[in-house]
Motif scaffolding. Structure first.
Motif, PDB file in Angstrom:
ATOM      1  N   UNK A  48       0.799  -1.224   0.000  1.00 57.95           N
ATOM      2  CA  UNK A  48       0.000   0.000   0.000  1.00 57.95           C
ATOM      3  C   UNK A  48       0.825   1.263   0.000  1.00 57.95           C
ATOM      4  N   UNK A  49       2.094   1.190  -0.450  1.00 57.77           N
ATOM      5  CA  UNK A  49       2.933   2.387  -0.531  1.00 57.77           C
ATOM      6  C   UNK A  49       2.572   3.139  -1.816  1.00 57.77           C
ATOM      7  N   UNK A  50       2.106   4.373  -1.713  1.00 60.58           N
ATOM      8  CA  UNK A  50       1.720   5.108  -2.938  1.00 60.58           C
ATOM      9  C   UNK A  50       2.943   5.499  -3.746  1.00 60.58           C
ATOM     10  N   UNK A  51       2.773   5.587  -5.034  1.00 59.41           N
ATOM     11  CA  UNK A  51       3.823   6.087  -5.926  1.00 59.41           C
ATOM     12  C   UNK A  51       3.245   7.302  -6.649  1.00 59.41           C
ATOM     13  N   UNK A  52       3.827   8.468  -6.386  1.00 64.89           N
ATOM     14  CA  UNK A  52       3.313   9.720  -6.939  1.00 64.89           C
ATOM     15  C   UNK A  52       4.161  10.264  -8.076  1.00 64.89           C
TER      16      UNK A  52
END
Length: 576
Positions: free
Chosen positions: A326-330
Motif C-alpha cells: 500500500x505504498x503510494x507512488x506519486x
C-alpha cells in the motif's frame, strides 16, 4: 522602531534575545521590501551585509543543467548571506524573493557591533550556521513553499469546492492546513502573516479575473496550481503576472492540474506551454485527488529505478512489493532499462499487464538480437524500436497518469538530458541507447545515448521534482560480469560456432557494464531516503531470459526494506 521590534518578537530566531539586544537590532537594521522574483544578492557578488526574512520567503539557487536550480529556501525569522559575510568571501549562490518579502538588513559593521555587545545574538547565529552545515537539505522540508495558489482557468471550475476538498485531504496527513476562498478584497498584511505562521499549508482559491484578490494571490503565493479543463484551450497570454512582470514568476513554480472532463480541445502540451508548467498532474479519479493532497502536503513518494540491463527486471518485483504494502507512488523515474519499468508504472498498468508486456518485449526473445558488423553499434536497433512502438505507441509523457521523467546522456555536451515532455517511446529509445550496442539518438545538435553514462540513478533529479520521500531501487550497485568470458577469448567465428547467433558475445556485457559502473563511486548530493539494492545474484546485464529470478530478488529486497522503514512509511499515511 517599535514596530520592527514587535515584529522580531514573533520570530523564533529573536525570541532568545533580551530587550536590549532587540532594541539595538531594530535601531540599526534597515527594513526593506523585495518584490517577488527580484534578487537579494547574486552568486559571485561581494558580501557586505546580513539579511533576515521578516515575512515572505527567499529561494537559494545555483546554475544547473535545466537552468537555475533551487538548493534551499529561507523562511521568516531566518538569516541569509551569513556564511559569506562572516568569511569575507563572495556569495556562493544567488538568493531571490520567492514572493513579496520583507527583509531586515544589518551591515557588516552593525553585525560586528551586535555580536560583540550581545553574546546571545552570536550564539543564535552560530546555531543556525551549524544546523545548516549538518543538515544542508533540511530547508527543503522545513522552509519549503507554504502558500499555494489554486487558480481556476475557467469560470466553470468550482475552485472553492476544490480548495475545500483539497484542504480536508491535506489535513488528514497531520498537516496544519487553512484555506481562503476566492474573495473580492485582499486581507490585511499583518493578519495574513500571522495566519501563515500558524499553519503548515495555506491554500488561496482564485479565479483569473484581474481583481484585487487575484492580484494579491499572484503576489503572495509561493507556488501555483492552475486547474484546467481538458475540453478547453488556454488563453494567450495567460494572465499570471503582476506589474513586476515575468520576474515575479521566475522561481514560483507552476503546476498544471488537468481535469479530464469532456473531449480534448487541444494537446496538454499547449496548456503546459501557456502557463510554463514545471509539472503536469493529470486528475482523472479519486486517487488523483489524494495524490495531489500528498504533493502539496510534502508527503508524496517518488520512486527512482536505476539502469542495469536484464537485472532491471528486479524493479518489477519492487513494484509488486510496494503495491502490496500500500505504498503510494506519486512520481516515477529511471535511467536506461529502469526507465522502461518506470514508464510501465507511469502508464498505469497493473501487475499482470506489466509482466505480459515486459515478457513480450524483452524476455521471450533477445531485444538486441539484430546484430550487424559494427559501424556505430553492434545492433541495428530496429528490434528495440519496434517493441517500444508496439507497447507504448505514441503516448506522450505529459499525458501519463503518473508524473514521469527519464534521463539520457548528451555526449556532445557531456550533460544529462531530462525527458519530461514529448513522445514517450522516443525518450525511452534515447535512455536505453547503450554506446556501442544500440545506435545513438540524434535530436537536433544533440547526440543522445544511455542515461547510465552520466546519471544511472537520478535520485538528485527526483529530489528537486517533489518534496516528499524518495525511494531508490539500484540494481547496478553490485556489478555482475563473467570475468572468465574475457580470459583467452575465442575469435568471432569461433564464438559463433560455439554459441550461435542468438547469444550476444562478451563484448555486449563489457559495454553494458562500462556504461553503468561509473555512478557507483559518485556521491549523490541528494541520495534516496530509502535505498534498496537487490542482489540479483547470478543475473548478468544481458541475461534477458532470467526474468523470474530477478523479479523475485527485487520483491524480497523491497519487502525487507519496507519492514525496516515501516515507521517512515507510516508517517506518509492519512491519519483520519
Amino acid at each position: 522602531m517599535d514596530v520592527i521590534r514587535d515584529r522580531l518578537l514573533d520570530l523564533d530566531f529573536f525570541k532568545s534575545l533580551d530587550d536590549e539586544a532587540l532594541t539595538d537590532i531594530a535601531a540599526r537594521g534597515c527594513w526593506q521590501s523585495l518584490a517577488g522574483g527580484w534578487p537579494l544578492f547574486l552568486e559571485g557578488e561581494a558580501s557586505d551585509a546580513l539579511h533576515f526574512v521578516i515575512s515572505g520567503r527567499l529561494i537559494v539557487v545555483r546554475p544547473g543543467p535545466e537552468g537555475d536550480k533551487a538548493v534551499g529556501y529561507v523562511r521568516a525569522g531566518e538569516p541569509a548571506g551569513e556564511m559569506s559575510m562572516l568569511s569575507g568571501e563572495a556569495h556562493s549562490a544567488s538568493v531571490f524573493a520567492l514572493r513579496d518579502t520583507e527583509i531586515l538588513t544589518l551591515t557588516r559593521a552593525d553585525v560586528e557591533h551586535i555580536t560583540h555587545e550581545h553574546g546571545e545574538f552570536a550564539g543564535a547565529l552560530s546555531r543556525v550556521i551549524l544546523k545548516r552545515a549538518r543538515h544542508p537539505a533540511a530547508s527543503f522540508q522545513q522552509s519549503a513553499p507554504r502558500i499555494f495558489a489554486l487558480v481556476a482557468s475557467s469560470p466553470s471550475i468550482d475552485i472553492n469546492t476544490l480548495a475545500a476538498d483539497l484542504a480536508q485531504r491535506i489535513a488528514g496527513y497531520g498537516v496544519r492546513t487553512h484555506w481562503l476562498p476566492a474573495a473580492d478584497a485582499a486581507p490585511e498584511s499583518d493578519g495574513f502573516d500571522r495566519m501563515e505562521e500558524a499553519h503548515d499549508v495555506v491554500l488561496l482559491a482564485a479565479r483569473v479575473d484581474g481583481g484585487a484578490w487575484y492580484r494579491f494571490v499572484i503576489r503572495h503565493a509561493d507556488r501555483f496550481l492552475v486547474f484546467a479543463r481538458r475540453d478547453a484551450k488556454p488563453p494567450r497570454p495567460f494572465p499570471m503576472t503582476t506589474e513586476t512582470g515575468e520576474r515575479a514568476r521566475k522561481f514560483r513554480l507552476v503546476d498544471l492540474v488537468m481535469l479530464h472532463e469532456g473531449l480534448p480541445a487541444c494537446p496538454i502540451a499547449e496548456w503546459a506551454d501557456a502557463i510554463s508548467a514545471s509539472r503536469v498532474l493529470n486528475c482523472r479519479s479519486e486517487a488523483c485527488r489524494e495524490r495531489l493532497a500528498r504533493i502539496v502536503a510534502g508527503k508524496s513518494v517518488g520512486v527512482v529505478f536505476s539502469g542495469g540491463g536484464a537485472r532491471a527486471y528486479a524493479h518489477i518485483g519492487a513494484v509488486l512489493a510496494l503495491r502490496e504494502a500500500g505504498v503510494p507512488v506519486d512520481f516515477v523515474s529511471g535511467a536506461s532499462m529502469g526507465a522502461i519499468i518506470a514508464a510501465c508504472v507511469a502508464a498505469g498498468w497493473d501487475n499482470e499487464e506489466i509482466e505480459e508486456r515486459i515478457r513480450d518485449a524483452f524476455v521471450d526473445s533477445n531485444p538486441l538480437g539484430d546484430h550487424v558488423l559494427p559501424v556505430v553499434a553492434l545492433t541495428k536497433g530496429k528490434r528495440v524500436e519496434e517493441r517500444l512502438k508496439k507497447h507504448f505507441g505514441d503516448r506522450l509523457i505529459e499525458e501519463l497518469p503518473l508524473p514521469f521523467f527519464c534521463v539520457s546522456s548528451d555526449i556532445s555536451t557531456g550533460e544529462a538530458r531530462i525527458h519530461r515532455r514529448g513522445v514517450l517511446r522516443h525518450a525511452l529509445r534515447a535512455t536505453i541507447s547503450l554506446p556501442g550496442i544500440l545506435p545513438p539518438v540524434i535530436d537536433g545538435d544533440a547526440l543522445l545515448v544511455d542515461g547510465a553514462v552520466i546519471n544511472n540513478f537520478p535520485t538528485d533529479v527526483m529530489a528537486t521534482t517533489h518534496r516528499g520521500l524518495t525511494i531508490g531501487i539500484d540494481v547496478a550497485r553490485r556489478g555482475v560480469i563473467d570475468i572468465e568470458a574475457f580470459r583467452d577469448p575465442p575469435g568471432f567465428f569461433s564464438w559463433i560456432a560455439q554459441h550461435g547467433v542468438k547469444d550476444a558475445p562478451p563484448i555486449v556485457s563489457l559495454l553494458m557494464r562500462t556504461a553503468t559502473a561509473r555512478h557507483e563511486r559518485v556521491l549523490k548530493i541528494h541520495p534516496a531516503d530509502i535505498m534498496i539494492s537487490p542482489q540479483v545474484a547470478g543475473v548478468e546485464l544481458r541475461d534477458w531470459e532470467e526474468y523470474d529470478e530477478a523479479v523475485s530478488d527485487g520483491y524480497n529486497a523491497t519487502r525487507a526494506a519496507i519492514d525496516e522503514h515501516r515507521e517512515t512509511l507510516n508517517a506518509l499515511r492519512r491519519r483520519d
